[in-house]
Write an enzyme that holds these catalytic residues in place. Structure first.
Site, PDB file in Angstrom:
ATOM      1  N   ARG A 234       0.834  -1.213   0.104  1.00 16.47           N
ATOM      2  CA  ARG A 234      -0.073   0.035   0.086  1.00 16.47           C
ATOM      3  C   ARG A 234       0.796   1.044   0.015  1.00 16.47           C
ATOM      4  O   ARG A 234       1.898   1.485   0.591  1.00 16.47           O
ATOM      5  CB  ARG A 234      -0.969  -0.057   1.299  1.00 16.47           C
ATOM      6  CG  ARG A 234      -2.026  -1.021   1.237  1.00 16.47           C
ATOM      7  CD  ARG A 234      -2.956  -0.764   0.085  1.00 16.47           C
ATOM      8  NE  ARG A 234      -3.925  -1.783   0.128  1.00 16.47           N
ATOM      9  CZ  ARG A 234      -4.144  -2.770  -0.760  1.00 16.47           C
ATOM     10  NH1 ARG A 234      -2.894  -2.991  -1.559  1.00 16.47           N
ATOM     11  NH2 ARG A 234      -5.283  -3.742  -0.559  1.00 16.47           N
ATOM     12  N   GLU A 263      -4.380   6.965  -8.040  1.00 15.95           N
ATOM     13  CA  GLU A 263      -4.333   6.191  -9.177  1.00 15.95           C
ATOM     14  C   GLU A 263      -5.551   6.358  -9.990  1.00 15.95           C
ATOM     15  O   GLU A 263      -6.328   6.542  -9.377  1.00 15.95           O
ATOM     16  CB  GLU A 263      -4.252   4.728  -8.503  1.00 15.95           C
ATOM     17  CG  GLU A 263      -2.967   4.113  -8.109  1.00 15.95           C
ATOM     18  CD  GLU A 263      -3.031   2.768  -7.416  1.00 15.95           C
ATOM     19  OE1 GLU A 263      -3.996   1.964  -7.815  1.00 15.95           O
ATOM     20  OE2 GLU A 263      -1.955   2.238  -6.952  1.00 15.95           O
ATOM     21  N   HIS A 282      -0.022  -0.981 -11.130  1.00 17.42           N
ATOM     22  CA  HIS A 282      -1.010  -1.623  -9.764  1.00 17.42           C
ATOM     23  C   HIS A 282      -1.468  -3.082 -10.537  1.00 17.42           C
ATOM     24  O   HIS A 282      -2.614  -3.170 -10.414  1.00 17.42           O
ATOM     25  CB  HIS A 282      -1.991  -0.897  -9.485  1.00 17.42           C
ATOM     26  CG  HIS A 282      -2.436  -1.353  -8.083  1.00 17.42           C
ATOM     27  ND1 HIS A 282      -2.989  -0.538  -7.186  1.00 17.42           N
ATOM     28  CD2 HIS A 282      -2.101  -2.400  -7.402  1.00 17.42           C
ATOM     29  CE1 HIS A 282      -3.331  -1.262  -5.890  1.00 17.42           C
ATOM     30  NE2 HIS A 282      -2.817  -2.398  -6.172  1.00 17.42           N
TER      31      HIS A 282
END
Length: 335
Positions: A234, A263, A282
């Site tokens: 994270r 993001e 990601h």
């Protein structure tokens, strides 16, 4: 009934499963991300069901309370407690059903980043594509020290792979003990020792109040000048400003990153251009197998909800029913 699929970057939301088995269901798939809460509420105002892919969009009370038509959130994966206000959903009569997920996929990306950095894979590949040949002197893994922050479901297989490469593995967490680490032939060390000793440090801890900002500027200052930091966990666990400064000033060797505070990553963000950063968008959980799990189980969850027997529910006041019970209960309802 209207279903919104959020943050469907790859445009696969209507191809993996046949939503047409739900009579009268209209499905809208959104490939972009909405950052503003007012815009998100406006987008979802007419939807009865929302499916979100992992934690790409958050649902705090302020959003849920402004969506009176919303009755079901189809969440995916088990890390939902911080990004969906489950208690608010329960109070508002919104059912939240989720799915399982394969976790080893993130372990794979972790090692892809480590290997890419040690052997300068992106630079070598770019040189070859441009008509050139070797441009860097890579480093091997054997004899190097791998530091793992968090020796849990992810950290353990990362450690085992490192050992196969001939690396010394050390680990730290607030609750780490020598006995616990010793079960996996890993040495438990202090946080300071880990950041001083490791040639590569990889983070494998969930985000919580206790881990927010866990890796600070002071920790980064302890790292070797040629050491790498890997974060597939994270982004909020690492102080982003301090990491950027360390990278820009070449005080550490580099970073391998798969998670970011914003993001999708803004086009002008330094992580996109810093030569000592290997960044991926990601993709830790983004595999064919995980997406099939997310969508197939979400369709089952929707059918079970419509049949009056919601499954895989994670609301604050509701029990979680494992996916293994889905087929039996849906069969009993005639689906």
């Amino acid at each position: 009934m209207r279903l919104a699929i959020l943050d469907d970057y790859l445009g696969i939301g209507q191809t993996i499963v046949d939503w047409g088995v739900v009579p009268g269901l209209a499905v809208v798939s959104f490939r972009d991300h909405v950052y503003n809460q007012n815009e998100l509420v406006a987008r979802l105002a007419e939807f009865d069901v929302v499916m979100r892919i992992r934690e790409r969009t958050e649902f705090p009370r302020e959003v849920l309370s402004r969506l009176p038509k919303l009755k079901l959130i189809l969440a995916t994966g088990m890390r939902n407690a911080r990004s969906i206000d489950l208690r608010a959903a329960d109070e508002l009569g919104i059912v939240v059903s989720t799915t399982e997920a394969q976790h080893q996929t993130t372990v794979e990306v972790t090692w892809a980043l480590i290997l890419g950095l040690f052997r300068s894979i992106p630079q070598e590949s770019a040189s070859l594509r441009a008509g050139g040949w070797q441009v860097s002197l890579g480093r091997g893994l054997a004899g190097k020290t791998l530091g793992i922050v968090g020796l849990g479901n992810m950290g353990i297989p990362v450690a085992q792979i490192g050992q196969l490469f001939g690396m010394k593995v050390v680990a730290w967490s607030r609750n780490m003990t020598p006995a616990r680490a010793g079960e996996y032939q890993v040495e438990a060390v202090s946080k300071e020792a880990l950041f001083r000793q490791a040639d590569v440090i990889t983070i494998h801890m969930p985000l919580s109040d206790a881990t927010l900002g866990l890796v600070s500027a002071a920790d980064l200052a302890l790292m070797k000048k040629d050491a790498f930091l890997i974060n597939t966990s994270r982004p909020q666990i690492v102080a982003e400003g301090a990491l950027l400064e360390a990278l820009e000033q070449r005080r550490i060797g580099g970073a391998g990153l798969d998670v970011f505070e914003v993001e999708p990553l803004p086009v002008d963000h330094p992580y996109r251009s810093l030569p000592n950063v290997l960044a991926t968008p990601h993709i830790g959980f983004v595999t064919k197998e995980n997406m099939e799990e997310f969508f197939q189980t979400s369709l089952k969850n929707l059918l079970a909800f419509l049949a009056g027997s919601p499954l895989n529910v994670i609301n604050a006041e509701r029990p979680f029913l494992p996916d293994s019970q889905v087929s039996k209960q849906m069969h009993a309802k005639g689906h």
